[in-house]
Design a protein around this motif. Structure first.
Motif, mmCIF file in Angstrom:
data_model
loop_
_atom_site.group_PDB
_atom_site.id
_atom_site.type_symbol
_atom_site.label_atom_id
_atom_site.label_comp_id
_atom_site.label_asym_id
_atom_site.label_seq_id
_atom_site.Cartn_x
_atom_site.Cartn_y
_atom_site.Cartn_z
ATOM 1 N N ALA A 59 30.951 38.085 1.824
ATOM 2 C CA ALA A 59 31.799 38.132 2.206
ATOM 3 C C ALA A 59 31.993 36.555 3.084
ATOM 4 O O ALA A 59 32.901 36.030 2.258
ATOM 5 C CB ALA A 59 32.870 39.439 2.779
ATOM 6 N N VAL A 60 30.826 36.419 3.519
ATOM 7 C CA VAL A 60 31.418 35.130 4.382
ATOM 8 C C VAL A 60 31.511 34.204 2.771
ATOM 9 O O VAL A 60 31.843 32.795 2.931
ATOM 10 C CB VAL A 60 30.157 34.729 4.637
ATOM 11 N N GLU A 61 29.990 34.450 2.306
ATOM 12 C CA GLU A 61 29.954 32.783 1.085
ATOM 13 C C GLU A 61 31.132 33.002 0.030
ATOM 14 O O GLU A 61 31.149 31.724 -0.495
ATOM 15 C CB GLU A 61 28.854 33.776 0.466
ATOM 16 N N GLU A 62 31.751 33.889 -0.437
ATOM 17 C CA GLU A 62 33.470 34.699 -0.907
ATOM 18 C C GLU A 62 33.681 33.600 -0.256
ATOM 19 O O GLU A 62 34.894 32.467 -0.781
ATOM 20 C CB GLU A 62 33.412 35.819 -0.907
ATOM 21 N N MET A 63 34.414 33.007 0.624
ATOM 22 C CA MET A 63 35.148 32.371 1.766
ATOM 23 C C MET A 63 35.255 31.116 1.630
ATOM 24 O O MET A 63 36.199 30.246 1.772
ATOM 25 C CB MET A 63 35.604 32.840 2.892
ATOM 26 N N GLY A 64 33.690 30.575 1.183
ATOM 27 C CA GLY A 64 33.441 29.167 1.307
ATOM 28 C C GLY A 64 33.917 28.517 -0.532
ATOM 29 O O GLY A 64 33.302 27.257 -0.308
ATOM 30 N N ASP A 65 34.396 30.107 -1.133
ATOM 31 C CA ASP A 65 34.381 29.380 -2.465
ATOM 32 C C ASP A 65 35.816 29.263 -2.745
ATOM 33 O O ASP A 65 36.731 30.265 -2.826
ATOM 34 C CB ASP A 65 33.399 30.041 -3.352
ATOM 35 N N PHE A 69 38.376 32.580 -2.479
ATOM 36 C CA PHE A 69 38.395 32.339 -1.092
ATOM 37 C C PHE A 69 40.054 33.667 -1.085
ATOM 38 O O PHE A 69 40.557 33.281 -1.693
ATOM 39 C CB PHE A 69 39.347 30.884 -0.803
ATOM 40 N N LYS A 70 39.855 33.814 0.044
ATOM 41 C CA LYS A 70 41.092 34.781 0.572
ATOM 42 C C LYS A 70 41.535 34.656 1.839
ATOM 43 O O LYS A 70 41.073 34.201 2.686
ATOM 44 C CB LYS A 70 40.412 36.241 0.432
ATOM 45 N N GLY A 71 42.982 34.296 1.911
ATOM 46 C CA GLY A 71 43.806 34.798 2.759
ATOM 47 C C GLY A 71 44.550 35.698 3.245
ATOM 48 O O GLY A 71 43.717 36.803 3.738
ATOM 49 N N TYR A 72 45.189 35.708 4.331
ATOM 50 C CA TYR A 72 45.959 36.297 4.556
ATOM 51 C C TYR A 72 45.232 38.180 3.362
ATOM 52 O O TYR A 72 46.301 38.432 2.150
ATOM 53 C CB TYR A 72 47.545 36.755 3.984
ATOM 54 N N ALA A 73 45.588 39.505 4.207
ATOM 55 C CA ALA A 73 45.401 40.320 3.309
ATOM 56 C C ALA A 73 46.842 41.288 3.678
ATOM 57 O O ALA A 73 47.183 41.017 3.963
ATOM 58 C CB ALA A 73 44.225 41.264 4.573
ATOM 59 N N PRO A 74 46.154 41.784 1.845
ATOM 60 C CA PRO A 74 47.774 42.470 1.675
ATOM 61 C C PRO A 74 48.321 43.044 2.901
ATOM 62 O O PRO A 74 47.489 43.943 3.851
ATOM 63 C CB PRO A 74 47.867 43.190 0.522
ATOM 64 N N ASP A 75 49.105 43.477 3.454
ATOM 65 C CA ASP A 75 50.480 44.378 4.527
ATOM 66 C C ASP A 75 49.302 45.693 4.142
ATOM 67 O O ASP A 75 49.064 46.370 6.207
ATOM 68 C CB ASP A 75 51.827 44.570 4.507
ATOM 69 N N PRO A 291 40.997 41.019 8.400
ATOM 70 C CA PRO A 291 40.942 40.358 7.182
ATOM 71 C C PRO A 291 39.619 40.954 6.679
ATOM 72 O O PRO A 291 38.881 41.532 6.089
ATOM 73 C CB PRO A 291 40.443 39.304 8.067
ATOM 74 N N TYR A 292 39.656 40.229 4.979
ATOM 75 C CA TYR A 292 39.621 40.076 4.154
ATOM 76 C C TYR A 292 37.898 40.425 4.718
ATOM 77 O O TYR A 292 36.915 41.531 3.953
ATOM 78 C CB TYR A 292 38.868 39.379 2.903
ATOM 79 N N ILE A 293 36.643 40.218 4.673
ATOM 80 C CA ILE A 293 35.543 39.785 5.231
ATOM 81 C C ILE A 293 35.472 41.247 6.024
ATOM 82 O O ILE A 293 34.719 41.717 5.560
ATOM 83 C CB ILE A 293 35.446 38.752 6.850
ATOM 84 N N VAL A 294 36.070 41.909 6.829
ATOM 85 C CA VAL A 294 36.198 43.201 7.324
ATOM 86 C C VAL A 294 36.173 44.391 6.578
ATOM 87 O O VAL A 294 35.458 45.102 6.376
ATOM 88 C CB VAL A 294 36.793 42.806 8.398
ATOM 89 N N GLN A 295 36.719 43.845 5.935
ATOM 90 C CA GLN A 295 37.697 44.774 4.801
ATOM 91 C C GLN A 295 36.458 45.298 4.109
ATOM 92 O O GLN A 295 36.017 46.417 3.303
ATOM 93 C CB GLN A 295 38.696 44.777 4.418
ATOM 94 N N ARG A 296 35.532 43.975 3.498
ATOM 95 C CA ARG A 296 34.874 44.697 2.631
ATOM 96 C C ARG A 296 33.460 44.742 3.175
ATOM 97 O O ARG A 296 32.697 46.045 2.601
ATOM 98 C CB ARG A 296 34.260 42.916 1.881
#
Length: 404
Positions: A59-65, A69-75, A291-296
């Motif tokens: 997930a961290v690798e995704e955030m560097g691409d 990349f993912k910003g705010y997570a859905p509500d 955040p996205y990383i934690v939800q993954r």
């Protein structure tokens, strides 16, 4: 001139675990050579499972691409996690909970404290006694509890449901009907559980009286007895009267990541008003999601590999619980819990108060636990020990108890 919320001034003293921290810090400073074993705060000690670590790296690798990349997570949380929760935590147990009834957050503690915001301050709450402090404290802050009586150590407008040896540390149905009922099973701090038949009585009571049950099942992964439900939605009619909180903190060791969720069924109402849209609006406005990383990482808990690794960690902690419970029994202490929950609830020796025993245990054995009175008046003369330590320290602590 700015004004404060005077309800905060009603809270007696400091937060339980802050007081413990101050006492231990002072003792450590005065006794720098003391080897202190901490069996107090329920923080995990085992590292995150390999499947979770691997997913975090990905997930961290995704955030560097830029493309991934993912910003705010859905509500309400990402669909991939909510779908996994719905299938593995609920539908697999026969509970008809859909993904859109699941609200992902940064932890059950946050949700337990925040849920009261969607209810009127005129509601009367009922809590187990003893119980996790966040339920009462958050309602004090909201102005729902009345004044504190230092003589009884209770708030005037709270219904305290005693949980003692006589009722197996599970509350009896109250004669005064509450509007909001906080239940936590497996229980923190007593380690007690409630079987399905008894929990069904609570669901029937709530439906009959128009009450809402706020059900904290943060420790459900530790249940081993077949007649103990993992979710309140295993009871008939619970979707009409119950909100459930879950946590990844103890289940998967996420205390350093923060992840949890709340289930609000689409049909549950108060005064004819559906609660789902109210919590959805609150969740969206005061977003406390992960955040996205934690939800993954949370999704990885439900993988075949993740399940096996997390289950092994739970077994590790429950073996610690067995070691503590059996060791204290052998030493002559009166102990409860430690079977379907990672907590041992012990009676303090003689006439010692729970804080007197805390000081005695720290000074004579260099072991830290949690005074039962910090969880409510009925917790006096009891003491909570956690199974979340490492094995070596757990064994050492038991030996120190035996030598007291």
């Amino acid at each position: 001139m700015a004004r404060i919320n005077e309800n905060y001034l009603k809270l007696p003293g400091s937060y339980l675990f802050s007081t413990i921290g101050k006492k231990v810090k002072e003792y450590s400073e005065n006794n720098p050579d003391a080897e202190i074993i901490r069996l107090g705060i329920g923080d995990v000690t085992q590292p995150l499972a390999p499947a979770i670590i691997s997913t975090l790296h990905s997930a961290v690798e995704e955030m560097g691409d830029a493309a991934r990349f993912k910003g705010y997570a859905p509500d309400l949380g990402y669909d991939f996690l909510r779908n996994a929760i719905s299938e593995k935590d609920y539908k697999a147990r026969g509970c008809d909970i859909s993904p859109d009834e699941i609200f992902v957050s940064d932890g059950a503690k946050s949700d337990c404290g925040n849920i009261q915001e969607i209810f009127s301050t005129d509601n009367k709450i009922a809590v187990c006694d003893p119980v996790y402090p966040v339920y009462v404290d958050s309602n004090v802050m909201a102005g729902r509890t009345g004044e504190y009586d230092p003589q009884t150590e209770r708030f005037r407008d709270v219904i305290y449901m005693k949980c003692t040896r006589e009722n197996d540390f599970a509350p009896d149905l109250p004669s005064e009907v509450p509007d909001l009922i906080y239940l936590c099973f497996p229980n923190n701090p007593t380690g007690a559980v409630m079987n399905k038949e008894r929990l069904q009585e609570w669901v029937d009571y709530a439906r009959k009286n128009g009450s809402i049950i706020l059900y904290d099942s943060a420790y459900e992964a530790y249940i081993s007895d077949d007649d103990v439900p993992h979710s309140i939605y295993e009871c008939e009619g619970a979707k009409e009267c119950a909100i459930e909180f879950r946590s990844f903190s103890k289940t998967a060791g996420f205390t350093g990541l923060r992840l949890g969720y709340t289930v609000i069924p689409k049909e549950i109402k108060a005064e004819g008003q559906l609660l789902w849209p109210l919590w959805a609006r609150r969740h969206g406005t005061k977003y406390n999601g992960a955040p996205y990383i934690v939800q993954r990482a949370g999704e990885a808990v439900y993988s075949e590999e993740g399940r096996a690794q997390v289950t092994a960690q739970i077994a590790y902690y429950m073996e610690n619980a067995r070691i503590i419970k059996d060791g204290l029994k052998d030493a002559g202490y009166e102990v409860y819990g430690g079977v379907n929950a990672p907590y041992i609830w012990m009676r303090t020796p003689g006439d010692m108060t729970s804080w007197e025993f805390f000081d005695h245990l720290l000074a004579k054995a260099n072991v830290v636990g949690t005074p039962g009175s910090g969880f409510g008046p009925s917790g006096e003369h009891y003491f909570r020990l956690t199974a979340f330590g490492n094995r070596e320290n757990t064994i050492k602590a038991v030996e120190r108890f035996k030598n007291l």
